[in-house]
Design an enzyme around this catalytic site. Structure first.
Site, PDB file in Angstrom:
ATOM      1  N   GLU A 247       0.738  -1.350  -0.069  1.00  0.00           N
ATOM      2  CA  GLU A 247       0.096   0.008  -0.050  1.00  0.00           C
ATOM      3  C   GLU A 247       0.947   1.242  -0.093  1.00  0.00           C
ATOM      4  OE1 GLU A 247      -3.184   0.089  -0.526  1.00  0.00           O
ATOM      5  OE2 GLU A 247      -3.927  -1.853  -0.088  1.00  0.00           O
ATOM      6  N   ARG A 251       0.429   3.848  -3.263  1.00  0.00           N
ATOM      7  CA  ARG A 251       0.313   5.114  -3.156  1.00  0.00           C
ATOM      8  C   ARG A 251       1.416   6.223  -2.716  1.00  0.00           C
ATOM      9  NH1 ARG A 251      -5.661   4.075  -0.035  1.00  0.00           N
ATOM     10  NH2 ARG A 251      -5.610   1.644  -0.450  1.00  0.00           N
ATOM     11  N   ASP A 380      -4.611  -9.631  -8.732  1.00  0.00           N
ATOM     12  CA  ASP A 380      -4.646  -8.821  -9.557  1.00  0.00           C
ATOM     13  C   ASP A 380      -3.526  -8.109 -10.231  1.00  0.00           C
ATOM     14  OD1 ASP A 380      -4.565  -7.334  -7.335  1.00  0.00           O
ATOM     15  OD2 ASP A 380      -6.584  -6.315  -7.299  1.00  0.00           O
ATOM     16  N   GLU A 514     -12.016   0.193 -10.662  1.00  0.00           N
ATOM     17  CA  GLU A 514     -11.674  -0.556 -11.674  1.00  0.00           C
ATOM     18  C   GLU A 514     -12.701  -0.503 -12.822  1.00  0.00           C
ATOM     19  OE1 GLU A 514     -11.914  -1.431  -8.167  1.00  0.00           O
ATOM     20  OE2 GLU A 514      -9.698  -1.687  -7.848  1.00  0.00           O
ATOM     21  N   THR A 600      -0.598   0.664 -10.389  1.00  0.00           N
ATOM     22  CA  THR A 600      -1.917   0.140 -10.115  1.00  0.00           C
ATOM     23  C   THR A 600      -2.775   1.265  -9.382  1.00  0.00           C
ATOM     24  OG1 THR A 600      -3.163  -1.651  -9.508  1.00  0.00           O
ATOM     25  CG2 THR A 600      -1.346  -1.161  -7.979  1.00  0.00           C
TER      26      THR A 600
HETATM   27  C1  DMJ Z   1      -6.190   0.459  -5.186  1.00  0.00           C
HETATM   28  O1  DMJ Z   1      -5.578   0.775  -4.192  1.00  0.00           O
HETATM   29  C2  DMJ Z   1      -5.160  -0.417  -6.388  1.00  0.00           C
HETATM   30  O2  DMJ Z   1      -6.121  -0.087  -7.631  1.00  0.00           O
HETATM   31  C3  DMJ Z   1      -5.086  -1.524  -5.965  1.00  0.00           C
HETATM   32  O3  DMJ Z   1      -4.371  -2.227  -6.881  1.00  0.00           O
HETATM   33  C4  DMJ Z   1      -6.294  -2.499  -5.620  1.00  0.00           C
HETATM   34  N1  DMJ Z   1      -7.338  -1.664  -5.528  1.00  0.00           N
HETATM   35  C5  DMJ Z   1      -7.445  -0.252  -4.896  1.00  0.00           C
HETATM   36  C6  DMJ Z   1      -8.645   0.351  -5.137  1.00  0.00           C
HETATM   37  O4  DMJ Z   1      -9.842  -0.465  -5.234  1.00  0.00           O
END
Ligand code: DMJ
Length: 620
Positions: A247, A251, A380, A514, A600
């Site tokens: 995370e 982020r 994912d 998503e 992501t």
């Molecule tokens: C986000 O923090 C990122 O996209 C992560 O890969 C998984 N999903 C959350 C948001 O849904």
């Protein structure tokens, strides 16, 4: 035992000698003595630097030193010889410099420019080689903004208006956060105060860092400057707390890297590298597969207690690659890249059941945990990063490419299914058995498959574009079949239902991006207007059901007749959901895919050009 008393016995003095001075004699003696002392002190404080004087006497000084002060001393024959040699050297240097200048003047401006660039690159290369040891000791990098950091107004008035609406939504989300939760990780928009999940330990400001690039691309520069100021003054990674490596990477590191590449502000590069270095101890495991959790102060890591057999999670250790490659590039420290390349090595040595990657891998033994495979939660973004690593490397990372297309083939064969009424979905795989459920998280796969379709091996491009479009349709259905027109966390294709959540704990919507992310990719690749329409439907639902006075809130049940708020404005709502919506209603030259790859968390990172390897500091 007693002590004898000490008795004073004066020595005997001849009677005709004076035993003491008279008072006047004493006075004169005192005067002479004090005059002498004053003279000595005066010499110490007021005479020129004695060391320089002494150096001429005791130390041999060089000709150059002598001449810089007073010029040649004609009485000193040795010094005169030195001076002649020196004059000859100066003359020679001048002549050389004149010749070079003449040479340069004869060169074409282009050639001069190239010489300057080559010199700069040399200096940079030398400093890069040394590598930064902390965020404060970074090599010089000449910043070039990659194309499309901001975009032109859309031609079509309706699209322009819709895009402006998304910007207004961003303003509401941002202003509310600023007013009620400034400095906290996230906002509670209903109770109007700050909120923090334990994913970030005691690091603060997740919303600020996550939102930086969205503010920039929407040209909200006043807000961007306030956020930058907060990062400069208050963003602190010196915390004694355990964080989620994944995370914090997607982020914070991702957000800081994007902010750097968009704005060129050094503070973001410095902070990204500083944080990256703090994450490195997570890789101290027998295999080099990192821990999920890390105490940033002690450097001690561990895994989630619920993870099968103490395993690390595929989507966590597999979602560091893009950021770490850029960290190496911006810091000159190759350790970041080595760490993530080693993860690939470990994976490539392992036997994969049906070609699939299980979600759990033990970092001590290097063996798979439970054989549970998912393109949604826990799996994912691992697949996403294989493809994007190849794209971000300007298509030079052949290993990433092969791993991605092989994995996608295994997913298609083992996990992708069509419902009775023709909806394509990606199920979950548990030791060979399928669970016919698809998560909201899995909906990102439509965008991923579309993004990779162009490079698909064989003649599969068309086939993969169809798959992507079908997944987009299924995910749209998962929204359309709810009361509030927002998608549930997971929906099922069993027990007589299709694309509907059947369990109470899967009915929530937490402002996730998503589905909109997939619409954005599909729009860019097909320009089919339905994707903008579907995006606009989501905007209307967000406005109607998630917007509150103090920001935007998630809701607990998308099938209920009215929203029950969860009172959290997730940071990814600003980083991803609103950014992808804005791009859906923007022209294609805004953050164009040939120059940018989204991490992501939707943080854009520039493609690292293969033809500029000799100029490592240039982005394009
Ligand atoms: C986000 O923090 C990122 O996209 C992560 O890969 C998984 N999903 C959350 C948001 O849904």
């Amino acid at each position: 035992m007693g002590l004898k008393p000490l008795l004073f016995c004066p020595p005997s003095i001849p009677p005709n000698l004076p035993t003491s001075f008279r008072l006047t004699e004493k006075f004169i003696l005192l005067l002479v003595f004090s005059a002498f002392i004053t003279l000595c002190f005066g010499a110490i404080f007021f005479l020129p630097d004695s060391s320089k004087l002494l150096s001429g006497v005791f130390f041999h000084s060089s000709a150059v030193e002598t001449n810089t002060h007073t010029g040649p001393d004609s009485s000193d024959a040795g010094s005169a010889g030195n001076d002649d040699r020196l004059l000859a050297k100066i003359k020679k240097d001048h002549e050389k410099a004149l010749l070079e200048a003449k040479d340069t003047l004869q060169k074409l401006p282009d050639v001069i420019q190239n010489d300057i660039l080559a010199d700069k690159a040399k200096v940079t290369k030398e400093s890069m080689g040394k590598g930064a040891k902390d965020g404060n000791n970074l090599p010089f990098i000449e910043y070039h903004r990659p194309p499309g950091a901001t975009g032109l107004e859309p031609q079509d008035p309706e699209t322009r208006e819709r895009r402006a609406k998304i910007k207004e939504m961003m303003k509401h989300a941002w202003d509310s956060y600023k007013q009620y939760a400034w400095g906290s990780n996230e906002l509670r928009p209903v109770s109007k105060h700050g909120h923090s999940s334990n994913l970030f330990g005691s690091i603060k400001g997740a919303t600020i860092v996550d939102a930086l690039d969205t503010l920039y691309i929407m040209e909200m520069f006043e807000e961007f400057d306030a956020a930058t100021d907060w990062v400069e003054k208050s963003l602190d990674f010196n915390v004694n707390a355990e964080v989620s490596v994944f995370e914090v990477n997607i982020r914070f590191v991702g957000g800081l890297l994007s902010a750097y590449y968009l704005s060129g502000k050094e503070v973001f590069r410095r902070k990204a590298v500083e944080l990256g270095e703090k994450l490195l101890p997570a890789f101290k495991t027998p295999t080099g597969i990192p821990w999920a959790l890390l105490n940033l102060k002690s450097g001690i890591g561990r895994n989630w207690p619920w993870a099968s057999g103490g395993s690390s999670i595929l989507a966590e250790y597999g979602t560091l690659h893009l950021e770490f490659m850029h960290l190496s590039r911006l810091s000159g420290n190759s350790e970041f890249a080595q760490k993530v390349m080693n993860i690939r090595k470990v994976l490539n040595r392992l036997e994969k059941p049906q070609g699939l990657y299980p979600n759990y891998l033990n970092p001590n033994s290097g063996q798979w945990g439970q054989h549970h495979v998912s393109v949604g939660g826990l799996g994912d973004s691992f697949y996403e990063y294989l493809l994007k690593a190849w794209l971000m490397s300007d298509k030079t990372d052949e290993e990433g490419k092969k791993m991605y297309y092989d994995a996608l083939q295994a997913i298609e064969t083992n996990l992708m299914r069509k419902s009775t009424n023709g909806l394509t979905y990606i199920a979950e795989w548990k030791g060979g058995l399928l669970e016919h459920k698809m998560g909201h998280l899995t909906c990102f796969a439509g965008g991923m498959i579309a993004l990779g379709a162009d490079g698909a091996p064989g003649d599969k491009t068309g086939h993969q574009m169809e798959q992507a479009a079908e997944i987009a349709r299924t995910c749209h259905e998962s929204y359309a079949r709810t009361t509030l027109k927002l998608g549930p966390e997971a929906f099922r294709f069993d027990g007589g239902v299709e694309a509907i959540a059947t369990r109470q704990n899967e009915k929530y919507f937490i402002l996730r991006p998503e589905v909109i992310e997939t619409y954005m990719y599909m729009w860019r690749f097909t320009h089919d207007p339905k994707y903008r329409e579907w995006g606009w439907e989501a905007v209307q639902a967000l406005e109607q059901h998630c917007r509150v006075d103090g920001g935007y809130s998630g809701i607990r049940d998308v099938y209920a007749s009215s929203p029950n708020y969860d009172d959290v404005q997730q940071s990814f709502y600003l980083a991803e959901t609103l950014k992808y919506l804005y791009l859906l209603f923007s022209e294609d030259d805004h953050l164009p895919f040939e120059h940018w790859v989204f991490n992501t968390e939707a943080h854009p990172l520039p493609v690292i050009r293969k033809d500029k390897t000799d100029r490592p500091n240039e982005v394009e």
